[in-house]
Design an enzyme around this catalytic site. Structure first.
Site, PDB file in Angstrom:
ATOM      1  N   SER A  99       0.855  -1.184   0.000  1.00 46.26           N
ATOM      2  CA  SER A  99       0.000   0.000   0.000  1.00 46.26           C
ATOM      3  C   SER A  99       0.886   1.226   0.000  1.00 46.26           C
ATOM      4  O   SER A  99       2.046   1.170   0.423  1.00 46.26           O
ATOM      5  CB  SER A  99      -0.900   0.006   1.243  1.00 46.26           C
ATOM      6  OG  SER A  99      -1.534   1.275   1.406  1.00 46.26           O
ATOM      7  N   TYR A 145      -1.967  -0.186  10.826  1.00 40.44           N
ATOM      8  CA  TYR A 145      -2.103  -0.707   9.459  1.00 40.44           C
ATOM      9  C   TYR A 145      -0.884  -0.331   8.629  1.00 40.44           C
ATOM     10  O   TYR A 145      -0.331  -1.162   7.889  1.00 40.44           O
ATOM     11  CB  TYR A 145      -3.371  -0.148   8.816  1.00 40.44           C
ATOM     12  CG  TYR A 145      -3.570  -0.564   7.378  1.00 40.44           C
ATOM     13  CD1 TYR A 145      -3.900  -1.883   7.057  1.00 40.44           C
ATOM     14  CD2 TYR A 145      -3.429   0.355   6.334  1.00 40.44           C
ATOM     15  CE1 TYR A 145      -4.085  -2.271   5.734  1.00 40.44           C
ATOM     16  CE2 TYR A 145      -3.613  -0.027   5.025  1.00 40.44           C
ATOM     17  CZ  TYR A 145      -3.939  -1.342   4.726  1.00 40.44           C
ATOM     18  OH  TYR A 145      -4.112  -1.721   3.418  1.00 40.44           O
TER      19      TYR A 145
END
Length: 217
Positions: A137, A150
């Site tokens: 990501s 995260y």
């Protein structure tokens, strides 16, 4: 998604289905099951070969069973996409729940690591090599407000990917990662509800991409 005699650890929803349809023959793991089963029916109807397997990347035993079934059915593993992911909290570092952080570590990092171990082993044992793509990501390359745990897991994905690429490129196994920006999935919908314009500015987000945009990379 694993392929060409294949399989896939993946996340839920639209991103999975569009990824699956772009790569076949394949196998897929993840939930909800009806998404994978529908993709298999469509691929089969179009003349492809597909298999759907439900597995839990938080369980080493389940991962072992998954790859055992792949090898029994297809005999080899040529490519894999590791896309299982969990992001279920948007809090500051101080407010973040350690239990939820541990859950994200289990799925996003340890699950991916265990899948990579088996994938690389099968590719080396075949003598044919193969290709692995991990879904990281943009937050694995930058910080992001309200999603520190995260972001930490996606930094770990990047580190594992780079290390595996160095260790096995000379043996015919290519390991790379895709680090998408904001994609229209359930995860980003929840995050956007909590993340302010300041957070978006820190990532230089100008627009939200679709799952198809990411797959086309």
């Amino acid at each position: 998604m694993l392929g060409a005699r294949a399989t896939e650890p993946s996340t839920l929803g639209q991103y999975d289905e569009e990824t699956i349809r772009d790569m076949h023959p394949m196998g897929r793991m993840g939930q909800p099951a009806d998404v994978g089963e529908a993709a298999v029916r469509e691929l089969t109807a179009e003349g492809g070969s597909a298999s759907f397997v439900v597995a839990d990347v938080d369980s080493q035993e389940s991962i072992t069973d998954l790859f055992d079934s792949v090898m029994r059915e297809f005999g080899r593993l040529d490519y894999a996409v590791n896309n299982a992911g969990l992001a279920h909290e948007t809090k500051t570092i101080v407010e973040a729940d350690p239990v939820k952080f541990q859950e994200m570590l289990s799925t996003n990092v340890m699950g991916l690591f265990l899948c990579m171990q088996r994938e690389i082993k099968e590719m080396l044992d075949s003598g044919r090599g193969g290709a692995i793509v991990n879904l990281a990501s943009i937050v694995g390359l930058n910080g992001i407000p309200f999603s520190g745990p995260y972001a930490a897991t996606k930094h770990a994905v990047v580190g594992l990917t780079k290390t595996a690429g160095i260790e096995y490129s000379g043996q015919g196994v290519r390991v790379n990662a895709v680090a998408p920006g904001a994609i229209k999935t359930d995860i980003i919908a929840r995050a956007m509800a909590a993340i302010t314009a300041v957070a978006c500015g820190s990532l230089h987000v100008r627009s939200i991409s679709s799952a198809t945009d990411s797959v086309s990379l």
